[in-house]
Motif scaffolding. Sequence first.
Motif, PDB file in Angstrom:
ATOM      1  N   SER A  48       0.794  -1.227   0.000  1.00 29.38           N
ATOM      2  CA  SER A  48       0.000   0.000   0.000  1.00 29.38           C
ATOM      3  C   SER A  48       0.827   1.278   0.000  1.00 29.38           C
ATOM      4  N   ASN A  49       2.057   1.195   0.485  1.00 29.34           N
ATOM      5  CA  ASN A  49       2.946   2.357   0.515  1.00 29.34           C
ATOM      6  C   ASN A  49       2.268   3.567   1.168  1.00 29.34           C
ATOM      7  N   MET A  50       1.631   3.325   2.319  1.00 25.97           N
ATOM      8  CA  MET A  50       0.942   4.398   3.019  1.00 25.97           C
ATOM      9  C   MET A  50       1.891   5.471   3.534  1.00 25.97           C
ATOM     10  N   ARG A  51       3.155   5.128   3.715  1.00 24.89           N
ATOM     11  CA  ARG A  51       4.116   6.149   4.161  1.00 24.89           C
ATOM     12  C   ARG A  51       4.212   7.266   3.120  1.00 24.89           C
ATOM     13  N   ALA A  52       4.149   6.893   1.832  1.00 29.44           N
ATOM     14  CA  ALA A  52       4.191   7.908   0.779  1.00 29.44           C
ATOM     15  C   ALA A  52       2.936   8.770   0.800  1.00 29.44           C
ATOM     16  N   VAL A  53       1.781   8.162   1.074  1.00 31.04           N
ATOM     17  CA  VAL A  53       0.529   8.917   1.185  1.00 31.04           C
ATOM     18  C   VAL A  53       0.608   9.879   2.366  1.00 31.04           C
ATOM     19  N   TYR A  54       1.140   9.399   3.474  1.00 33.40           N
ATOM     20  CA  TYR A  54       1.314  10.251   4.647  1.00 33.40           C
ATOM     21  C   TYR A  54       2.204  11.448   4.311  1.00 33.40           C
ATOM     22  N   ARG A  55       3.343  11.212   3.683  1.00 29.82           N
ATOM     23  CA  ARG A  55       4.287  12.287   3.386  1.00 29.82           C
ATOM     24  C   ARG A  55       3.697  13.316   2.422  1.00 29.82           C
ATOM     25  N   ARG A  56       2.972  12.855   1.420  1.00 31.56           N
ATOM     26  CA  ARG A  56       2.483  13.769   0.383  1.00 31.56           C
ATOM     27  C   ARG A  56       1.222  14.517   0.807  1.00 31.56           C
ATOM     28  N   TRP A  57       0.263  13.827   1.411  1.00 29.43           N
ATOM     29  CA  TRP A  57      -1.055  14.414   1.605  1.00 29.43           C
ATOM     30  C   TRP A  57      -1.385  14.780   3.048  1.00 29.43           C
ATOM     31  N   ILE A  58      -0.767  14.123   4.013  1.00 35.45           N
ATOM     32  CA  ILE A  58      -1.140  14.349   5.414  1.00 35.45           C
ATOM     33  C   ILE A  58      -0.094  15.166   6.155  1.00 35.45           C
ATOM     34  N   ARG A  59       1.162  14.789   6.055  1.00 37.24           N
ATOM     35  CA  ARG A  59       2.209  15.476   6.820  1.00 37.24           C
ATOM     36  C   ARG A  59       2.239  16.984   6.575  1.00 37.24           C
ATOM     37  N   PRO A  60       2.054  17.484   5.344  1.00 40.01           N
ATOM     38  CA  PRO A  60       2.088  18.942   5.152  1.00 40.01           C
ATOM     39  C   PRO A  60       0.982  19.684   5.896  1.00 40.01           C
ATOM     40  N   ARG A  61      -0.062  18.980   6.325  1.00 39.17           N
ATOM     41  CA  ARG A  61      -1.171  19.614   7.030  1.00 39.17           C
ATOM     42  C   ARG A  61      -1.047  19.494   8.547  1.00 39.17           C
ATOM     43  N   LEU A  62       0.015  18.879   9.017  1.00 39.08           N
ATOM     44  CA  LEU A  62       0.185  18.645  10.440  1.00 39.08           C
ATOM     45  C   LEU A  62       1.112  19.680  11.071  1.00 39.08           C
ATOM     46  N   SER A  63       0.841  19.983  12.336  1.00 41.65           N
ATOM     47  CA  SER A  63       1.698  20.896  13.081  1.00 41.65           C
ATOM     48  C   SER A  63       1.620  20.554  14.561  1.00 41.65           C
ATOM     49  N   PRO A  64       2.569  21.033  15.361  1.00 44.45           N
ATOM     50  CA  PRO A  64       2.492  20.798  16.812  1.00 44.45           C
ATOM     51  C   PRO A  64       1.393  21.605  17.481  1.00 44.45           C
ATOM     52  N   ALA A  65       0.899  22.662  16.804  1.00 49.37           N
ATOM     53  CA  ALA A  65      -0.029  23.598  17.438  1.00 49.37           C
ATOM     54  C   ALA A  65      -1.493  23.263  17.199  1.00 49.37           C
ATOM     55  N   ALA A  66      -1.823  22.741  16.036  1.00 49.62           N
ATOM     56  CA  ALA A  66      -3.224  22.487  15.684  1.00 49.62           C
ATOM     57  C   ALA A  66      -3.402  21.024  15.306  1.00 49.62           C
ATOM     58  N   THR A  67      -4.552  20.477  15.668  1.00 50.19           N
ATOM     59  CA  THR A  67      -4.823  19.062  15.389  1.00 50.19           C
ATOM     60  C   THR A  67      -5.446  18.900  14.011  1.00 50.19           C
ATOM     61  N   CYS A  68      -4.866  18.045  13.218  1.00 51.49           N
ATOM     62  CA  CYS A  68      -5.395  17.696  11.900  1.00 51.49           C
ATOM     63  C   CYS A  68      -6.330  16.500  12.059  1.00 51.49           C
ATOM     64  N   ARG A  69      -7.487  16.562  11.391  1.00 51.24           N
ATOM     65  CA  ARG A  69      -8.454  15.467  11.465  1.00 51.24           C
ATOM     66  C   ARG A  69      -8.463  14.700  10.144  1.00 51.24           C
ATOM     67  N   VAL A  70      -8.343  13.386  10.224  1.00 48.37           N
ATOM     68  CA  VAL A  70      -8.362  12.506   9.059  1.00 48.37           C
ATOM     69  C   VAL A  70      -9.522  11.532   9.198  1.00 48.37           C
ATOM     70  N   LEU A  71     -10.221  11.310   8.117  1.00 54.33           N
ATOM     71  CA  LEU A  71     -11.261  10.281   8.060  1.00 54.33           C
ATOM     72  C   LEU A  71     -10.775   9.152   7.180  1.00 54.33           C
ATOM     73  N   ASP A  72     -10.753   7.931   7.723  1.00 49.66           N
ATOM     74  CA  ASP A  72     -10.380   6.738   6.964  1.00 49.66           C
ATOM     75  C   ASP A  72     -11.639   5.922   6.715  1.00 49.66           C
ATOM     76  N   ILE A  73     -12.085   5.883   5.466  1.00 47.93           N
ATOM     77  CA  ILE A  73     -13.328   5.211   5.091  1.00 47.93           C
ATOM     78  C   ILE A  73     -13.030   3.762   4.716  1.00 47.93           C
ATOM     79  N   GLY A  74     -13.819   2.822   5.254  1.00 51.84           N
ATOM     80  CA  GLY A  74     -13.583   1.407   4.982  1.00 51.84           C
ATOM     81  C   GLY A  74     -12.287   0.940   5.606  1.00 51.84           C
ATOM     82  N   THR A  75     -12.103   1.258   6.874  1.00 52.70           N
ATOM     83  CA  THR A  75     -10.807   1.064   7.532  1.00 52.70           C
ATOM     84  C   THR A  75     -10.405  -0.390   7.715  1.00 52.70           C
ATOM     85  N   GLY A  76     -11.369  -1.323   7.707  1.00 54.42           N
ATOM     86  CA  GLY A  76     -11.025  -2.736   7.869  1.00 54.42           C
ATOM     87  C   GLY A  76     -10.396  -3.005   9.226  1.00 54.42           C
TER      88      GLY A  76
END
Length: 225
Positions: free
Chosen positions: A26-54
């Motif tokens: 699945s290479n989820m680390r690449a998904v994290y780096r490209r789409w999620i990590r840029p939206r994260l910070s120590p000051a504000a909480t980023c919310r992610v929805l995982d649909i069909g999480t299994g």
Amino acid sequence: MDDPAADLAMLERTYDRFRLVNVVVSNMRAVYRRWIRPRLSPAATCRVLDIGTGAADVPRALLEWARADGVRLEVVAIDPDPRALDWALRQPAEPGLSLRRISSRELAVVGERFDVVMSNHVLHHLDGREFGELLADSERLTAEGGVAVHCDIERSRLGYAGFALGTWPFARNLLAGSYIRADGLTSIRRSHTAAELAASLPPGWRVRRGFPSRLEVIWSADAAS
């Protein structure tokens, strides 16, 4: 695995092995780096929805990476299959992870919004109507400045052969008594090519290729505004 009559012991063994297999396929680390990590910070909480999480192995990995990076992340993981969710709920609690048996449509109706709306290996399970509903729900659930990214397998002979050969040495040990190998090969056959997905997408959505044999279906709230 979609069969309601599937053997429960084999299903649960499959859920347990997902965390090992998804690291490779699945290479989820690449998904994290490209789409999620840029939206994260120590000051504000980023919310992610995982649909069909299994088995919820993907959100657990995302939260582990966020903690290592010193940033704040919360993941709401949903799945309509009670067998998967029941198994996931029996696993050790994960700070920041909320597991819920609710649909994306229900979340959209009550006004929930997320910085990232995502799924992994869900698209190839959907018929045309369900596919369209997922994309429509994703648009409604994505907060301003957010992104929806649905990741899936790209169908190819090379991908099929690679998975078949790569899992063959483990069929009688690590993957024994699970649906991993059989279901994985079926999933590759049922999945889409990049051209097929691109032709079926509504305006504002696009397809991006990833590695290995991966597709990302992407929608940006900024681009749509």
